[in-house]
Design an enzyme around this catalytic site. Structure first.
Site, PDB file in Angstrom:
ATOM      1  N   CYS A 133       0.845  -1.184   0.000  1.00 54.14           N
ATOM      2  CA  CYS A 133       0.000   0.000   0.000  1.00 54.14           C
ATOM      3  C   CYS A 133       0.886   1.241   0.000  1.00 54.14           C
ATOM      4  CB  CYS A 133      -0.934   0.074   1.184  1.00 54.14           C
ATOM      5  SG  CYS A 133      -1.943  -1.364   1.440  1.00 54.14           S
ATOM      6  N   ARG A 153       3.550  -0.273  -5.231  1.00 55.01           N
ATOM      7  CA  ARG A 153       3.500  -0.856  -3.886  1.00 55.01           C
ATOM      8  C   ARG A 153       2.196  -1.596  -3.603  1.00 55.01           C
ATOM      9  NH1 ARG A 153       6.961   0.552   0.530  1.00 55.01           N
ATOM     10  NH2 ARG A 153       8.849   1.071  -0.567  1.00 55.01           N
ATOM     11  N   TRP A 157      -3.168  -2.565  -1.283  1.00 52.82           N
ATOM     12  CA  TRP A 157      -2.940  -4.003  -1.482  1.00 52.82           C
ATOM     13  C   TRP A 157      -3.786  -4.671  -0.406  1.00 52.82           C
ATOM     14  CZ3 TRP A 157      -1.055  -8.134   1.381  1.00 52.82           C
ATOM     15  CH2 TRP A 157      -0.705  -9.278   0.654  1.00 52.82           C
ATOM     16  N   ASN A 211      -1.627   1.927   6.155  1.00 52.94           N
ATOM     17  CA  ASN A 211      -0.848   0.757   5.707  1.00 52.94           C
ATOM     18  C   ASN A 211      -0.589  -0.100   6.934  1.00 52.94           C
ATOM     19  OD1 ASN A 211      -0.650   2.049   3.286  1.00 52.94           O
ATOM     20  ND2 ASN A 211       1.542   2.436   3.385  1.00 52.94           N
ATOM     21  N   GLY A 212      -0.653  -1.404   6.767  1.00 57.57           N
ATOM     22  CA  GLY A 212      -0.376  -2.289   7.897  1.00 57.57           C
ATOM     23  C   GLY A 212      -1.598  -3.115   8.247  1.00 57.57           C
ATOM     24  N   GLU A 220      15.341 -18.908  -8.250  1.00 58.11           N
ATOM     25  CA  GLU A 220      14.989 -17.546  -8.649  1.00 58.11           C
ATOM     26  C   GLU A 220      14.305 -17.548 -10.021  1.00 58.11           C
ATOM     27  OE1 GLU A 220      14.573 -14.915  -7.242  1.00 58.11           O
ATOM     28  OE2 GLU A 220      14.744 -13.321  -8.726  1.00 58.11           O
ATOM     29  N   LYS A 263      10.605 -16.012 -10.625  1.00 51.56           N
ATOM     30  CA  LYS A 263      10.328 -14.956 -11.609  1.00 51.56           C
ATOM     31  C   LYS A 263       9.175 -15.373 -12.508  1.00 51.56           C
ATOM     32  CE  LYS A 263      11.740 -12.228 -10.230  1.00 51.56           C
ATOM     33  NZ  LYS A 263      12.459 -12.213  -9.018  1.00 51.56           N
ATOM     34  N   GLU A 292       5.771 -15.486 -10.640  1.00 51.63           N
ATOM     35  CA  GLU A 292       5.304 -14.157 -10.219  1.00 51.63           C
ATOM     36  C   GLU A 292       4.620 -13.390 -11.332  1.00 51.63           C
ATOM     37  OE1 GLU A 292       9.073 -12.402  -8.705  1.00 51.63           O
ATOM     38  OE2 GLU A 292       7.824 -11.746  -7.041  1.00 51.63           O
ATOM     39  N   HIS A 314      14.062 -37.854  -7.008  1.00 52.30           N
ATOM     40  CA  HIS A 314      13.498 -38.222  -5.700  1.00 52.30           C
ATOM     41  C   HIS A 314      12.016 -37.856  -5.595  1.00 52.30           C
ATOM     42  CE1 HIS A 314      17.421 -39.408  -4.310  1.00 52.30           C
ATOM     43  NE2 HIS A 314      17.900 -38.289  -4.811  1.00 52.30           N
ATOM     44  N   LYS A 357       5.245  -4.484  -4.218  1.00 49.02           N
ATOM     45  CA  LYS A 357       6.701  -4.406  -4.226  1.00 49.02           C
ATOM     46  C   LYS A 357       7.306  -4.589  -2.843  1.00 49.02           C
ATOM     47  CE  LYS A 357      10.645  -3.721  -6.186  1.00 49.02           C
ATOM     48  NZ  LYS A 357      11.159  -4.867  -6.936  1.00 49.02           N
TER      49      LYS A 357
HETATM   50  O1  M6R Z   1      12.314  -5.891  -0.268  1.00 51.23           O
HETATM   51  P1  M6R Z   1      12.740  -7.303   0.010  1.00 51.23           P
HETATM   52  O2  M6R Z   1      13.949  -7.699  -0.760  1.00 51.23           O
HETATM   53  O3  M6R Z   1      12.886  -7.585   1.460  1.00 51.23           O
HETATM   54  O4  M6R Z   1      11.541  -8.168  -0.515  1.00 51.23           O
HETATM   55  C1  M6R Z   1      11.501  -9.548  -0.315  1.00 51.23           C
HETATM   56  C2  M6R Z   1      10.448 -10.186  -1.192  1.00 51.23           C
HETATM   57  O5  M6R Z   1       9.193  -9.705  -0.875  1.00 51.23           O
HETATM   58  C3  M6R Z   1      10.720  -9.922  -2.684  1.00 51.23           C
HETATM   59  O6  M6R Z   1      11.980 -10.385  -3.049  1.00 51.23           O
HETATM   60  C4  M6R Z   1       9.670 -10.619  -3.539  1.00 51.23           C
HETATM   61  O7  M6R Z   1       9.847 -12.004  -3.473  1.00 51.23           O
HETATM   62  C5  M6R Z   1       9.731 -10.094  -4.962  1.00 51.23           C
HETATM   63  N1  M6R Z   1       8.421 -10.040  -5.504  1.00 51.23           N
HETATM   64  C6  M6R Z   1      10.615 -10.910  -5.830  1.00 51.23           C
HETATM   65  O8  M6R Z   1      10.524 -10.648  -7.167  1.00 51.23           O
END
Ligand code: M6R
Length: 617
Positions: free
Chosen positions: A2, A27, A74, A100-101, A490, A494, A497, A513, A612
């Site tokens: 947010c 955000r 969010w 926010n929160g 990773e 990606k 996501e 396995h 984000k």
């Molecule tokens: O800001 P941070 O690096 O602490 O964020 C951690 C995760 O929330 C962040 O890496 C998230 O997994 C991203 N969407 C990855 O692309």
């Protein structure tokens, strides 16, 4: 998660708020709203992205006034609907709140207020907070005190709240005033001439001012056009420090790229250079950092490292584990911050804790940092956002200098984190067993990585073609061994996501396995097979998949002729030392995810359900 923006000054508030919200939209973007206080209090709010919802509403009926607050959401409590969008009002409709929160005890508070006759229009915890502030405001009416009555009501309400918040509050009885407060959710005051701003993120402020105050947890702020007053919710004296924002506004623009993510992928040669700048010491064959706040003696004393992180930062940390073990012979534990904070993990007293985070605001990583500090450990942050909460609360730290990362999927900050972790491993290694000649070769190879990245990025068209070939797959595997295992994780993250394809990363040998049961002709596997010490074993894993008719995209090193005979698609990357090759190998995986997502028509920079910066637990 947010975004919050507030304005009090001499300009029309609505355009300032809308511009701020657009800059914060990365955000959280499932709904947005604003409240403007002029002759009257006007609220506009709408589910959906800003330009599709709120902006149209504001254009049709622009609210008038030079005092306002805005929010991009969010969802936590209740789906993204117009009613659940912020701002929320109290029972009188004269107090408005953006938040926010998460208010953890909102159900209890709601119940109490309902028994007192309050009616709620949304499913949110924020509306409960608005009502609670209103309730205290009414209860305090007429009584005098040191604090402004609205600020007093906010303070009284927040004392009853369990949870996290960054809030901005307006009251129709007090034009020209914003009250803000924070606990666990960032809030920054922007100082102007005859105007003040309040935002959850500096990105919303840089167009207006560079002078800011980072509020601390338990701070309460009152803003009028001429004044800013910071109080402590718990009564102690406040510490107010004015900081200067270093922010390149052009870096937050997309330029000629269709998406921020693509721009950020292509920035990596430069961001790795930035992460290296001034940190190489060729003479001593080591690395140096300005902000560790630890003497060489203290660094030498550590005999264990614990890394706390989430998501992509966790993958960088895992790679950091391989690096530190290899180069510094240090035992390393990589912890999901969300697990670490509630575990009673025994950690010996000579342990260095690293909090690794792009945003510096991730709630779980912050809580892990606090837990580690409470136990008396030194905590260093590896962080991109200057002035973020984690960077400020750590004992020392290393900034990534990657510039703002706007795409929700982390790309350039991952490679910057890995670069910094490599340097840290060299520094710690050189205090232990890493020989000068070995370290010097490694640092020279690290310096060569940006130019090699440039070469890898020239594979873009080839990756795009492969992406089109496999864009309709519904499941993907990513495999790698050793340093490339975190890269496989990773690559899978990606892809899921931003394209919503189910993807899993595994150590290559682990497939047999269990997961190999999933392999069929519709399930592609991306396998990282550099010409390293385990090449033959990785190729054997590739054969196992091929024998089950699984399509294979192999990523190897230049000069390899074997992979082309076995895989459906091959991408060949420059050679680099085993521990540095992941910095190259992750690039085609980022591009693959990007091009598949584009081919599937997904919103790459604002993928569904994500935000984000994850400031809720
Ligand atoms: O800001 P941070 O690096 O602490 O964020 C951690 C995760 O929330 C962040 O890496 C998230 O997994 C991203 N969407 C990855 O692309």
């Amino acid at each position: 998660m947010c975004g919050i923006i507030g304005y009090v000054g001499f300009k029309e508030a609505a355009p300032v708020l809308l511009d701020g919200l657009r800059r914060l939209e990365y955000r959280g973007y499932d709904s947005a709203g604003l409240a403007v206080l002029g002759e009257q209090l006007e609220i506009r709010k709408k589910a959906g992205k800003i330009d599709e919802g709120l902006a149209r509403l504001v254009q049709t009926a622009p609210p008038q006034g030079s005092n306002g607050i805005g929010h991009t959401r969010w969802a936590t409590h209740g789906p993204p609907t117009d009613a659940n969008s912020h701002p929320h009002t109290d029972a009188s409709g004269r107090i408005v709140v953006v938040h926010n929160g998460v208010i953890e005890n909102y159900a209890l508070l709601k119940n109490r207020l309902q028994l007192a006759g309050h009616k709620f229009l949304s499913e949110t915890d924020t509306e409960v907070l608005a009502h609670l502030i209103g309730w205290h405001y009414q209860a305090r009416r007429g009584s005098s005190g040191d604090l402004h009555p609205l600020a007093q009501a906010v303070a009284d309400a927040l004392r009853e709240v369990i949870g996290t918040y960054g809030i901005a509050v307006l009251c129709a009885d007090h034009p020209g005033l914003i009250v803000g407060a924070r606990r666990g959710s960032p809030l920054i005051v922007g100082l102007g001439q005859g105007e003040h701003f309040l935002a959850s993120d500096s990105a919303a402020l840089v167009a207006h001012t560079r002078d800011v105050i980072y509020l601390q947890d338990h701070d309460l702020v009152l803003l009028t056009p001429q004044r800013h007053e910071v109080h402590r919710l718990q009564g102690e004296a406040s510490r107010v420090e004015i900081s200067r924002l270093e922010f390149d506004t052009a870096a937050a623009e997309r330029g000629a790229f269709p998406h921020f993510m693509l721009k950020e992928i292509f920035e990596q040669p430069q961001t790795v250079r930035n992460a290296l700048r001034g940190r190489l010491d060729p003479e001593e064959a080591t690395a140096r950092f300005g902000g560790l706040n630890l003497s060489p003696g203290e660094l030498r004393e550590f005999d264990q490292v614990v890394m706390l992180a989430c998501g992509t930062s966790w993958h960088a940390a895992l790679l950091g584990e391989y690096l530190m073990e290899e180069l510094a012979h240090l035992p390393v534990e990589v912890e999901y911050a969300s697990e670490f904070r509630y575990r009673n993990a025994p950690i010996n007293k000579h342990t260095l804790v690293l909090a690794i985070t792009q945003s510096g605001e991730t709630a779980d990583t912050l809580a892990g940092l606090r837990e580690a500090r409470r136990r008396g450990h030194k905590v260093l942050s590896i962080c991109n956002v200057v002035g973020s909460t984690i960077a400020r609360e750590a004992d020392g730290g290393i900034y990534l200098h990657a510039g703002p990362e706007i795409g929700v999927a982390a790309t350039k900050t991952f490679t910057a984190q890995v670069t910094v972790l490599t340097l840290l491993a060299v520094l710690l290694g050189r205090m232990r067993m890493l020989g000068a000649a070995h370290a010097r070769r490694l640092l020279a190879a690290l310096e060569a990585i940006p130019a090699q990245m440039q070469t890898v990025l020239q594979l873009r068209e080839q990756v795009r073609r492969i992406a089109h070939r496999f864009a309709q797959a519904e499941d993907f595997f990513f495999l790698g061994r050793q340093f490339n295992f975190p890269v496989a994780l990773e690559g899978a993250l990606k892809l899921k996501e931003i394209s919503y394809i189910h993807a899993e990363g595994y150590p290559a040998a682990e497939m047999k396995h269990g997961p190999i049961a999933m392999i069929d002709e519709r399930t592609p596997t991306v396998i990282l097979a550099p010409h390293d010490s385990l090449y033959e074993k990785t190729v054997a894993n590739l054969e196992e998949i091929k024998a089950r008719r699984g399509p294979i995209i192999a990523i190897g090193t230049e000069g390899d002729t074997t992979l082309a005979q076995k895989a459906d698609e091959v991408l060949l990357l420059p050679r680099a030392p085993e521990c540095l090759w992941p910095l190259l190998a992750v690039l085609p995986l980022q591009l693959l995810a990007y091009d598949i997502a584009v081919a599937r028509g997904c919103d790459v920079d604002k993928p569904r359900n994500l935000a984000k910066s994850v400031t809720v637990e």
